[in-house]
Design an enzyme around this catalytic site. Structure first.
Site, mmCIF file in Angstrom:
data_model
loop_
_atom_site.group_PDB
_atom_site.id
_atom_site.type_symbol
_atom_site.label_atom_id
_atom_site.label_comp_id
_atom_site.label_asym_id
_atom_site.label_seq_id
_atom_site.Cartn_x
_atom_site.Cartn_y
_atom_site.Cartn_z
ATOM 1 N N CYS A 67 24.381 59.321 34.513
ATOM 2 C CA CYS A 67 25.033 58.038 34.750
ATOM 3 C C CYS A 67 26.134 57.815 33.712
ATOM 4 O O CYS A 67 26.039 58.284 32.580
ATOM 5 C CB CYS A 67 24.004 56.906 34.672
ATOM 6 S SG CYS A 67 24.696 55.284 35.105
ATOM 7 N N ASP B 177 26.670 55.140 32.268
ATOM 8 C CA ASP B 177 26.152 54.140 31.323
ATOM 9 C C ASP B 177 26.336 54.598 29.869
ATOM 10 O O ASP B 177 25.938 55.714 29.505
ATOM 11 C CB ASP B 177 24.656 53.912 31.625
ATOM 12 C CG ASP B 177 24.095 52.688 30.920
ATOM 13 O OD1 ASP B 177 24.224 52.610 29.683
ATOM 14 O OD2 ASP B 177 23.531 51.825 31.609
ATOM 15 N N ARG C 52 24.835 53.975 27.325
ATOM 16 C CA ARG C 52 23.603 54.193 26.551
ATOM 17 C C ARG C 52 22.966 55.549 26.825
ATOM 18 O O ARG C 52 21.907 55.870 26.282
ATOM 19 C CB ARG C 52 22.598 53.083 26.880
ATOM 20 C CG ARG C 52 23.091 51.705 26.496
ATOM 21 C CD ARG C 52 22.259 50.622 27.143
ATOM 22 N NE ARG C 52 22.379 50.645 28.597
ATOM 23 C CZ ARG C 52 21.765 49.791 29.418
ATOM 24 N NH1 ARG C 52 20.974 48.868 28.929
ATOM 25 N NH2 ARG C 52 21.934 49.871 30.727
ATOM 26 N N HIS D 262 18.342 57.123 34.640
ATOM 27 C CA HIS D 262 17.760 56.341 33.540
ATOM 28 C C HIS D 262 17.151 55.065 34.108
ATOM 29 O O HIS D 262 17.692 54.478 35.049
ATOM 30 C CB HIS D 262 18.801 56.033 32.454
ATOM 31 C CG HIS D 262 19.892 55.100 32.883
ATOM 32 N ND1 HIS D 262 19.905 53.763 32.552
ATOM 33 C CD2 HIS D 262 20.993 55.309 33.639
ATOM 34 C CE1 HIS D 262 20.979 53.198 33.081
ATOM 35 N NE2 HIS D 262 21.659 54.112 33.739
ATOM 36 N N CYS E 212 18.759 51.193 35.455
ATOM 37 C CA CYS E 212 20.167 51.473 35.805
ATOM 38 C C CYS E 212 20.769 50.296 36.593
ATOM 39 O O CYS E 212 20.253 49.900 37.638
ATOM 40 C CB CYS E 212 20.254 52.761 36.628
ATOM 41 S SG CYS E 212 21.950 53.200 37.088
HETATM 42 CO CO CO Z 1 23.028 53.752 35.162
#
Ligand code: CO
Length: 214
Positions: free
Chosen positions: A42, A44, A46, A98, A101
């Site tokens: 992803c 993302d 993080r 993750h 999400c």
């Molecule tokens: Co995500």
């Protein structure tokens, strides 16, 4: 114009720290890359591939998009996959979702999020086709997390169904597809589904008749 001074300072410190460990690190790496892994994860912030695996530049080839989706119509992802498999000859493809999400959560709602609706439609389809999986899950976050898992399995299956991967297997290339999930609460990665190592693990309808290319 705002200068990103902090980032340049960070970059200089990072480069110096690596060169202190290995003065030839960057000159060696500039000659070629030969990563063993392709990461599909992803976007993302993080979930940074290199950091959470403790890997250096040159160790892992990376593709990231919202909700770590792999579909057979995404030329970008398919091109990354083809390069990783055919040119770099990676041995492992690691799909990592993750928990929590935001993209997955959005795909479970009826709210429109504009252009991104089209991309998340891929995840919404997984949700629709696997709705039986959610019959006994009432907690909202648990439902999101279950779809995070099912979406990884879907991406792994879609990778295995590509002609790129099936051709590599046909040619005897050592190539394993892994489906993992990452927990942003503790920074830990876990295996979600069995590894996929050959065409016999995919449904008959997706198996392609291919000739050895070597
Ligand atoms: Co995500």
């Amino acid at each position: 114009m705002t200068q990103l001074t902090d980032l340049f300072e960070n970059n200089l410190a990072w480069s110096e720290a690596i060169k202190k460990e290995d003065p030839n690190f960057f000159s060696k790496l500039s000659q070629q890359q030969s990563p063993k892994y392709l990461w599909i994860g992803c976007s993302d912030s993080r979930v940074p591939a290199n950091q959470l695996l403790g890997l250096l530049p040159g160790d892992i080839f990376v593709h990231r998009n919202i909700a770590n989706v792999v579909v057979h119509t995404d030329l970008n992802c398919l091109s990354v996959l083809a390069y990783a498999v055919q040119v770099l000859k990676v041995k492992h493809i690691i799909v990592t979702g993750h928990y929590g999400c935001g993209g997955i959560a959005a795909a479970m709602e009826n709210e429109s999020v504009g252009l991104i609706d089209h991309w998340l439609r891929n995840v919404r389809d997984v949700y629709y086709h696997q709705q039986a999986e959610f019959a006994d899950i009432t907690d909202k976050q648990d439902r999101v997390n279950r779809l995070c898992e099912l979406n990884v399995a879907s991406s792994v299956a879609n990778i295995a169904h590509t002609s790129t991967v099936q051709q590599a297997w046909k040619d005897g290339q050592d190539l394993t597809i892994h489906g993992y999930i990452y927990n942003i609460h503790d920074g830990l990665l876990k295996q979600l589904i069995p590894d996929v190592v050959g065409v016999e693990q995919i449904p008959e309808q997706y198996r392609l008749k291919l000739k050895p290319s070597l």
